[in-house]
Design a protein around this motif. Structure first.
Motif, PDB file in Angstrom:
ATOM      1  N   GLU A 173      55.974  48.843 -23.678  1.00 18.74           N
ATOM      2  CA  GLU A 173      56.667  48.209 -22.538  1.00 18.74           C
ATOM      3  C   GLU A 173      55.782  47.354 -21.643  1.00 18.74           C
ATOM      4  O   GLU A 173      56.157  46.256 -21.246  1.00 18.74           O
ATOM      5  N   LEU A 174      54.584  47.840 -21.310  1.00 17.62           N
ATOM      6  CA  LEU A 174      53.755  47.120 -20.329  1.00 17.62           C
ATOM      7  C   LEU A 174      53.253  45.797 -20.909  1.00 17.62           C
ATOM      8  O   LEU A 174      53.031  45.674 -22.120  1.00 17.62           O
ATOM      9  N   GLY A 205      53.444  52.338 -20.889  1.00 19.20           N
ATOM     10  CA  GLY A 205      54.889  52.352 -20.586  1.00 19.20           C
ATOM     11  C   GLY A 205      55.589  53.021 -21.756  1.00 19.20           C
ATOM     12  O   GLY A 205      54.993  53.808 -22.497  1.00 19.20           O
TER      13      GLY A 205
END
Ligand code: DER
Length: 249
Positions: A173-174, A205
């Motif tokens: 995610e990040l 993430g």
């Protein structure tokens, strides 16, 4: 939470540690304390194989095994099994920081994931136990501690810098991972593992492709082991506060 961990640990031991099991891998952490408590009960009842040996995954694991009157055995001293894959362990029962819908696991909260992964890989089955807070759909959903990465002390800064530049579109995610050198609590300076290494806790993430992240981090020079166990667990038991349990396969 202790009740929940205990319920999961007892259920997994009751199902998997039958009198024919001769070699058992014993994980690390607070849930495994209850695994060993149940083993001690079964031993007292004469329900364990008389020649059962337990393979530890850390100093803590060794201490638990010996304190319970169980017989420790080192992985290298075990005879190879029939197919020569040196998978001499019947089953390993271990905790986890988080388990996703496909039974991919984040481990290393206790900084023991190098020996845990080696022992798990030498086992015919890896069974995960924990309280329900570990039961997630996607890695990173519930566990905020990041992915533990064991690194050689000489390389921790360069490994940190290289890990923070990893780009795997869609895998997590990040925009960029964030790595932190794990500091000890009752010792000055960083945590030092049983193997003499440091630990970076790396936040990605949500992790949508655990195998890809595991493989990519392993490529960073100085990385010794990554606390993502992709596709290794065959079963996970989660305990609830009311003592009920859920099992995922
Ligand atoms: O370090 C580890 O992988 C341990 O298994 C750990 O993550 C499990 O923690 P707990 O049983 O104390 O919650």
């Amino acid at each position: 939470v202790a009740q929940a961990k205990r319920a999961a640990a007892f259920a997994a031991v009751n199902k998997h540690v039958t009198p024919d099991v001769r070699v058992l891998g014993v994980g690390t952490g607070s849930t495994v304390v209850f695994v060993v408590e149940r083993l001690a009960e079964l031993r007292a009842q004469g329900q364990l194989h008389p020649e059962l040996v337990c393979v530890p995954t850390s100093f803590q694991s060794s201490q638990l095994i010996v304190a319970a009157g169980l017989r420790p055995a080192e992985l290298n001293d075990l005879p190879a099994d029939g197919d020569g894959l040196h998978a001499p362990i019947d089953v390993t029962i271990d905790g986890a920081d988080e388990v996703d819908a496909e039974l991919n696991v984040i481990k290393g909260g206790g900084a023991a994931h190098l020996r845990e992964k080696v022992v798990a890989a030498a086992s015919r089955a890896l069974v995960i136990v924990g309280d329900s807070t570990k039961d997630a759909r996607v890695l990173g959903d519930k566990w905020a501690g990041g992915v533990p990465v064991e690194v050689a002390p000489l390389a921790w800064r360069t490994a940190k810098a290289q890990i923070e530049r990893i780009a795997l579109p869609g895998a997590f995610e990040l925009a960029a991972p964030a790595a932190t050198l794990r500091q000890a609590v009752r010792k000055a300076g960083p945590v030092v593992t049983d193997n003499g290494n440091f630990v970076l806790d790396v936040c990605f993430g949500r992790i949508h492709d655990p195998p890809a992240v595991e493989r990519r981090v392993m490529m960073v020079p100085g990385v010794v082991e990554v606390g993502i166990f992709s596709g290794m667990a065959c079963e996970a038991w989660f305990g609830n506060e009311d003592g009920t349990i859920a099992c995922r396969i």
